[in-house]
Design a protein around this motif. Structure first.
Motif, mmCIF file in Angstrom:
data_model
loop_
_atom_site.group_PDB
_atom_site.id
_atom_site.type_symbol
_atom_site.label_atom_id
_atom_site.label_comp_id
_atom_site.label_asym_id
_atom_site.label_seq_id
_atom_site.Cartn_x
_atom_site.Cartn_y
_atom_site.Cartn_z
ATOM 1 N N HIS A 51 0.916 -1.237 0.123
ATOM 2 C CA HIS A 51 -0.102 -0.094 0.095
ATOM 3 C C HIS A 51 0.947 1.164 0.068
ATOM 4 O O HIS A 51 1.987 1.302 0.516
ATOM 5 C CB HIS A 51 -0.989 -0.059 1.264
ATOM 6 C CG HIS A 51 -0.142 -0.040 2.622
ATOM 7 N ND1 HIS A 51 0.260 0.967 3.365
ATOM 8 C CD2 HIS A 51 0.448 -1.087 3.503
ATOM 9 C CE1 HIS A 51 0.735 0.840 4.476
ATOM 10 N NE2 HIS A 51 0.963 -0.531 4.285
ATOM 11 N N ASP A 62 6.685 1.793 5.594
ATOM 12 C CA ASP A 62 5.333 0.945 5.915
ATOM 13 C C ASP A 62 4.745 0.987 4.568
ATOM 14 O O ASP A 62 3.844 1.958 4.434
ATOM 15 C CB ASP A 62 4.807 1.365 7.115
ATOM 16 C CG ASP A 62 3.606 0.642 7.435
ATOM 17 O OD1 ASP A 62 3.120 -0.356 6.494
ATOM 18 O OD2 ASP A 62 2.864 0.909 8.367
ATOM 19 N N GLY A 63 4.527 -0.014 3.842
ATOM 20 C CA GLY A 63 3.726 -0.034 2.650
ATOM 21 C C GLY A 63 4.331 0.379 1.326
ATOM 22 O O GLY A 63 4.384 -0.443 0.435
ATOM 23 N N GLU A 96 -4.932 1.147 3.331
ATOM 24 C CA GLU A 96 -4.643 -0.164 4.085
ATOM 25 C C GLU A 96 -4.543 0.260 5.804
ATOM 26 O O GLU A 96 -4.949 -0.574 6.543
ATOM 27 C CB GLU A 96 -3.047 -0.525 3.708
ATOM 28 C CG GLU A 96 -2.645 -1.938 4.404
ATOM 29 C CD GLU A 96 -2.233 -1.871 5.845
ATOM 30 O OE1 GLU A 96 -2.003 -2.886 6.513
ATOM 31 O OE2 GLU A 96 -1.667 -0.399 6.222
ATOM 32 N N GLU A 97 -4.199 1.281 5.866
ATOM 33 C CA GLU A 97 -3.797 1.850 7.486
ATOM 34 C C GLU A 97 -5.196 2.220 7.953
ATOM 35 O O GLU A 97 -5.107 2.161 9.328
ATOM 36 C CB GLU A 97 -2.984 3.214 7.480
ATOM 37 C CG GLU A 97 -1.458 3.120 6.928
ATOM 38 C CD GLU A 97 -0.831 2.129 7.849
ATOM 39 O OE1 GLU A 97 -1.137 1.696 8.813
ATOM 40 O OE2 GLU A 97 0.423 1.939 7.375
ATOM 41 N N HIS A 158 7.424 -6.167 2.925
ATOM 42 C CA HIS A 158 7.009 -5.409 4.017
ATOM 43 C C HIS A 158 8.116 -5.312 5.166
ATOM 44 O O HIS A 158 8.601 -6.361 5.345
ATOM 45 C CB HIS A 158 5.653 -5.602 4.697
ATOM 46 C CG HIS A 158 4.999 -4.443 5.208
ATOM 47 N ND1 HIS A 158 5.254 -3.866 6.382
ATOM 48 C CD2 HIS A 158 3.740 -3.821 4.923
ATOM 49 C CE1 HIS A 158 4.324 -2.846 6.517
ATOM 50 N NE2 HIS A 158 3.487 -2.925 5.514
ATOM 51 N N HIS A 327 -1.883 -6.905 7.237
ATOM 52 C CA HIS A 327 -1.425 -6.662 6.055
ATOM 53 C C HIS A 327 -2.386 -6.829 5.032
ATOM 54 O O HIS A 327 -3.174 -7.959 5.475
ATOM 55 C CB HIS A 327 -0.054 -7.450 5.796
ATOM 56 C CG HIS A 327 1.155 -6.947 6.913
ATOM 57 N ND1 HIS A 327 1.573 -5.657 6.748
ATOM 58 C CD2 HIS A 327 1.627 -7.563 7.798
ATOM 59 C CE1 HIS A 327 2.568 -5.576 7.626
ATOM 60 N NE2 HIS A 327 2.556 -6.684 8.544
HETATM 61 ZN ZN LIG Z 1 1.646 -1.514 5.921
#
Ligand SMILES: [Zn+2]
Length: 378
Positions: A51, A62-63, A96-97, A158, A327
């Protein structure tokens, strides 16, 4: 944050990079972006992605690391003139978050058929803007229908978001299981009153009751071992004004434990803590489950074996791990063979602007992922 102007600009940039690399870009009804490199046969694609959205005070990896590693792998296939039977598709999942629109992993949940499209589009942010309206505004309400067609394999690269890989000196984590996660909204109801003239004994202060529950969570988690997690991530207070006792508080609470029965026990204890706080403070309370994922999830053994085999050939040390964070691969694992590849992040610092990686270590693991994707696509 998902569907903001920076997300719009980032999506446009990502799509431009994909088109510049000779890929065809499509967008589905919930704004998931797919960039495809054709294969020689009419087969389901091998997907690699993650993401591009982040947290309010999130980091750079992150992503985004997973999406851009996917793009780099496809560029490498292009440079080699590699021929694959399956198409290879880079995917960037929407929201996603869950930082702006709840639930988290919204785009992948809709793709996998776990969340109806109309419910996803109707979700609103704090300002009352709907996911659907914001998706239209930034031009990413695509035409590809959802639920989507299951890929032949899905890989997600990830950051680990903990420091186990770093501590053990391994560059790659093969995710073999997931922590069950439960998100809850606890609503406390009391009564508004004057903060001055109302004696302490006559108050039904929803904020005091909620605060007692918040403060009890660390001890609750500690009783279930060092793998238990119990957090309050948000507190909404009404009316939240000077001079008035709050009559309504909503806590967003997040529970995780590797064992389902322990998670159920933690939830039972939470109910009793809420009940005691309500009795003490003269409040009512209701608990609503707002998301649940990770329970009974299995990642694909064959894909894990492919990753381990290539890691061994390339001299990269791996360890098997459980994922504590949620995830997109969780939803993909319900419809297709899926595998998460973890890479170290410095000091385990994440959901923090100081999130960082050791480039050389992550590059070694990215090479393993590239080989595994090529293997699966052939
Ligand atoms: Zn993530």
């Amino acid at each position: 944050l998902a569907l903001t102007d920076p997300d719009w600009l980032m999506r446009d940039t990502f799509c431009m990079w994909c088109r510049d690399s000779g890929l065809s870009v499509t967008v589905d009804r919930v704004g998931n972006i797919f960039a495809r490199r054709q294969g020689t046969e009419d087969l389901r694609p091998v997907m690699v992605g993650s993401h591009l959205d982040t947290q309010v005070a999130g980091g750079r990896y992150d992503g985004a690391l997973g999406v851009l590693t996917g793009l780099e792998i496809v560029r490498w296939l292009q440079d080699q003139g590699a021929v694959t039977r399956h198409p290879v598709e880079i995917v960037s999942w929407s929201n996603e978050e869950g930082a702006r629109f709840r639930p988290p992993m919204l785009g992948s949940a809709v793709f996998a058929g776990a969340l109806p499209l109309d419910r996803a589009l109707a979700t609103t942010d704090d300002a009352g803007m709907s996911f659907g309206a914001e998706l239209e505004r930034i031009g990413y309400a695509g035409v590809v229908p959802v639920p989507g067609a299951a890929p032949s394999a899905y890989f997600e690269f990830h950051i680990e978001q903990d420091d186990i890989l770093e501590q053990r000196g391994a560059d790659l984590g093969v995710v073999t299981s997931a922590f069950p996660v439960r998100g809850m909204a606890i609503r406390f109801e009391g009564e508004t009153a004057h903060a001055g003239s109302t004696p302490m004994s006559r108050r039904r202060d929803a904020l005091v009751g909620a605060a007692e529950v918040v403060a009890a969570l660390p001890t609750l988690a500690e009783r279930h071992g060092d793998q238990a997690r119990a957090s309050t991530t948000r507190m909404d207070v009404w009316p939240g004004c000077t001079g008035i006792i709050p009559s309504e508080v909503v806590l967003t609470v997040d529970f995780r434990h590797p064992q389902d029965d322990a998670l159920a026990e933690m939830t039972g204890q939470l109910d009793r803590i809420i009940q005691r706080a309500c009795e003490r403070r003269g409040l009512g309370a209701t608990t609503e489950s707002v998301w649940e994922f990770g329970s009974g999830l299995a990642f694909d053994r064959e894909l894990a074996a492919v990753v381990r085999r290539w890691a061994q050939r390339l001299g990269v040390e791996t360890i098997d791990m459980a994922s504590v964070a949620g995830h997109d691969a969780y939803w993909l694992a319900t419809i297709a063979p899926a595998q998460i590849v973890f890479v170290p992040c410095v000091g385990g610092v994440t959901h923090n602007e100081h999130e960082d990686i050791d480039y050389a270590r992550v590059l070694r693991s990215a090479n393993v992922l590239a080989a595994a994707v090529l293997d699966a696509a052939r």
